[in-house]
Design a protein around this motif. Structure first.
Motif, PDB file in Angstrom:
ATOM      1  N   TYR A 142      13.065   2.125   2.860  1.00 46.45           N
ATOM      2  CA  TYR A 142      13.845   3.077   3.653  1.00 46.45           C
ATOM      3  C   TYR A 142      13.033   3.516   4.875  1.00 46.45           C
ATOM      4  N   LEU A 143      11.766   3.860   4.622  1.00 50.94           N
ATOM      5  CA  LEU A 143      10.904   4.324   5.718  1.00 50.94           C
ATOM      6  C   LEU A 143      10.659   3.217   6.740  1.00 50.94           C
ATOM      7  N   LEU A 144      10.579   2.019   6.243  1.00 49.62           N
ATOM      8  CA  LEU A 144      10.368   0.869   7.104  1.00 49.62           C
ATOM      9  C   LEU A 144      11.520   0.716   8.111  1.00 49.62           C
ATOM     10  N   ARG A 145      12.722   1.008   7.645  1.00 49.50           N
ATOM     11  CA  ARG A 145      13.900   0.865   8.511  1.00 49.50           C
ATOM     12  C   ARG A 145      14.204   2.138   9.298  1.00 49.50           C
ATOM     13  N   ALA A 146      13.632   3.275   8.862  1.00 45.51           N
ATOM     14  CA  ALA A 146      13.953   4.570   9.485  1.00 45.51           C
ATOM     15  C   ALA A 146      13.436   4.617  10.921  1.00 45.51           C
ATOM     16  N   PRO A 147      14.040   5.462  11.769  1.00 46.12           N
ATOM     17  CA  PRO A 147      13.527   5.609  13.133  1.00 46.12           C
ATOM     18  C   PRO A 147      12.060   6.039  13.092  1.00 46.12           C
ATOM     19  N   GLU A 148      11.310   5.592  14.056  1.00 47.49           N
ATOM     20  CA  GLU A 148       9.880   5.854  14.062  1.00 47.49           C
ATOM     21  C   GLU A 148       9.573   7.356  14.000  1.00 47.49           C
ATOM     22  N   ASP A 149      10.404   8.145  14.707  1.00 43.00           N
ATOM     23  CA  ASP A 149      10.238   9.597  14.726  1.00 43.00           C
ATOM     24  C   ASP A 149      10.269  10.209  13.344  1.00 43.00           C
ATOM     25  N   GLN A 150      11.233   9.754  12.547  1.00 41.23           N
ATOM     26  CA  GLN A 150      11.401  10.327  11.211  1.00 41.23           C
ATOM     27  C   GLN A 150      10.164  10.059  10.354  1.00 41.23           C
ATOM     28  N   ALA A 151       9.666   8.826  10.419  1.00 42.39           N
ATOM     29  CA  ALA A 151       8.489   8.468   9.637  1.00 42.39           C
ATOM     30  C   ALA A 151       7.272   9.265  10.116  1.00 42.39           C
ATOM     31  N   ARG A 152       7.182   9.437  11.428  1.00 41.05           N
ATOM     32  CA  ARG A 152       6.033  10.154  11.975  1.00 41.05           C
ATOM     33  C   ARG A 152       6.061  11.637  11.563  1.00 41.05           C
ATOM     34  N   LEU A 153       7.260  12.254  11.617  1.00 36.96           N
ATOM     35  CA  LEU A 153       7.376  13.657  11.225  1.00 36.96           C
ATOM     36  C   LEU A 153       6.982  13.862   9.762  1.00 36.96           C
ATOM     37  N   LEU A 154       7.380  12.918   8.927  1.00 37.07           N
ATOM     38  CA  LEU A 154       7.023  12.999   7.507  1.00 37.07           C
ATOM     39  C   LEU A 154       5.509  12.904   7.340  1.00 37.07           C
ATOM     40  N   ALA A 155       4.906  11.932   8.003  1.00 32.18           N
ATOM     41  CA  ALA A 155       3.459  11.746   7.901  1.00 32.18           C
ATOM     42  C   ALA A 155       2.724  12.991   8.404  1.00 32.18           C
ATOM     43  N   GLU A 156       3.196  13.543   9.510  1.00 29.83           N
ATOM     44  CA  GLU A 156       2.544  14.734  10.073  1.00 29.83           C
ATOM     45  C   GLU A 156       2.693  15.945   9.154  1.00 29.83           C
TER      46      GLU A 156
ATOM     47  N   LYS B 103       0.848  -1.199   0.000  1.00 25.62           N
ATOM     48  CA  LYS B 103       0.000   0.000   0.000  1.00 25.62           C
ATOM     49  C   LYS B 103       0.886   1.253   0.000  1.00 25.62           C
ATOM     50  N   LEU B 104       1.918   1.245   0.827  1.00 20.25           N
ATOM     51  CA  LEU B 104       2.829   2.387   0.887  1.00 20.25           C
ATOM     52  C   LEU B 104       3.548   2.566  -0.452  1.00 20.25           C
ATOM     53  N   ILE B 105       3.999   1.456  -1.029  1.00 16.20           N
ATOM     54  CA  ILE B 105       4.680   1.532  -2.335  1.00 16.20           C
ATOM     55  C   ILE B 105       3.733   2.120  -3.377  1.00 16.20           C
ATOM     56  N   GLN B 106       2.500   1.644  -3.367  1.00 13.45           N
ATOM     57  CA  GLN B 106       1.503   2.137  -4.331  1.00 13.45           C
ATOM     58  C   GLN B 106       1.308   3.637  -4.210  1.00 13.45           C
ATOM     59  N   GLU B 107       1.184   4.119  -2.977  1.00 15.50           N
ATOM     60  CA  GLU B 107       0.951   5.547  -2.758  1.00 15.50           C
ATOM     61  C   GLU B 107       2.156   6.374  -3.174  1.00 15.50           C
ATOM     62  N   LEU B 108       3.362   5.900  -2.834  1.00 14.12           N
ATOM     63  CA  LEU B 108       4.578   6.638  -3.210  1.00 14.12           C
ATOM     64  C   LEU B 108       4.726   6.680  -4.724  1.00 14.12           C
ATOM     65  N   ASN B 109       4.317   5.612  -5.375  1.00 15.12           N
ATOM     66  CA  ASN B 109       4.404   5.498  -6.831  1.00 15.12           C
ATOM     67  C   ASN B 109       3.529   6.533  -7.544  1.00 15.12           C
ATOM     68  N   LYS B 110       2.525   7.059  -6.840  1.00 12.04           N
ATOM     69  CA  LYS B 110       1.650   8.071  -7.453  1.00 12.04           C
ATOM     70  C   LYS B 110       2.306   9.451  -7.494  1.00 12.04           C
ATOM     71  N   LEU B 111       3.400   9.644  -6.737  1.00 17.27           N
ATOM     72  CA  LEU B 111       4.050  10.955  -6.690  1.00 17.27           C
ATOM     73  C   LEU B 111       4.803  11.225  -7.995  1.00 17.27           C
ATOM     74  N   PRO B 112       4.872  12.520  -8.410  1.00 22.57           N
ATOM     75  CA  PRO B 112       5.564  12.814  -9.664  1.00 22.57           C
ATOM     76  C   PRO B 112       7.050  12.458  -9.569  1.00 22.57           C
TER      77      PRO B 112
END
Ligand SMILES: [Zn+2]
Length: 203
Positions: A36-50, A14-23
């Protein structure tokens, strides 16, 4: 259909699909980013999502220039140090970033949010021209700089606007040639863009 060479869970797919929609993000890059996001610290992923959520929830269009802003009017429209007699017309909010970056222009802006394109079915009513004319009417603006892209759509839009604005007794100028035809302002280099705005000519 793009097939993932590595079998993944539904959540990762699902994440791959959504990222694939980006230009500019193809299936391979989408996959790389997802892992990359899967392995990244939880904080980094959360900041991006927010950051993604708040850019959708907290930004709006400036009621004067239609640029994207957190506060209305935007910082540029609110700044009294800026030359209120000049309005530079651009196609997209990113074009303002490019022009602000070269620090040559100190007037105001108006964002059209597009350009006239008969082939793509974008007409004069589909971009923010009405708002521009309302703004110019009875204002102290004495120069309008047409900074639409040097593309077929940008030139068509500039021509159309010039016909509407010139009768209002406002000087209409166009960015100098030098920007190669087909370029988008947002990708022009600083030197070329500085020359284009400094050398602007009557349109
Ligand atoms: Zn504004």
């Amino acid at each position: 259909m793009n097939q993932n060479p590595v079998p993944t869970t539904d959540t990762v797919s699902k994440l791959i699909q959504e990222l694939n929609k980006l230009p500019g993000i193809g299936p391979k890059s989408a996959q790389r980013l997802a892992y990359y996001l899967l392995r990244a610290p939880e904080d980094q992923a959360r900041l991006l999502a927010e950051a993604i959520i708040s850019v959708k929830q907290k930004t709006k269009l400036c009621s004067i220039c239609l640029n994207i802003t957190d506060a209305d009017p935007c910082l540029i429209c609110r700044n009294e140090q800026r030359d209120q007699s000049k309005v530079c017309i651009v196609e997209q909010p990113q074009d303002i970033l490019a022009l602000e970056h070269i620090k040559t222009y100190n007037g105001l802006y108006h964002v059209l949010h597009g350009a006239i394109s008969p082939t793509e079915g974008v007409g004069t009513e589909d971009i923010r021209i009405k708002e521009l004319l309302q703004r110019l009417e009875g204002s102290s603006v004495n120069e309008v700089i047409l900074a639409t892209n040097p593309t077929l759509e940008g030139e068509t839009t500039a021509m159309y606007l010039s016909k509407l604005i010139t009768p209002l007794g406002i000087r209409v100028t166009r960015l100098a040639r030098g920007l190669p035809f087909g370029t988008e302002l947002e990708y022009a280099d600083d030197v070329t863009l500085t020359r284009a705005i400094e050398g602007r000519q009557e349109f």
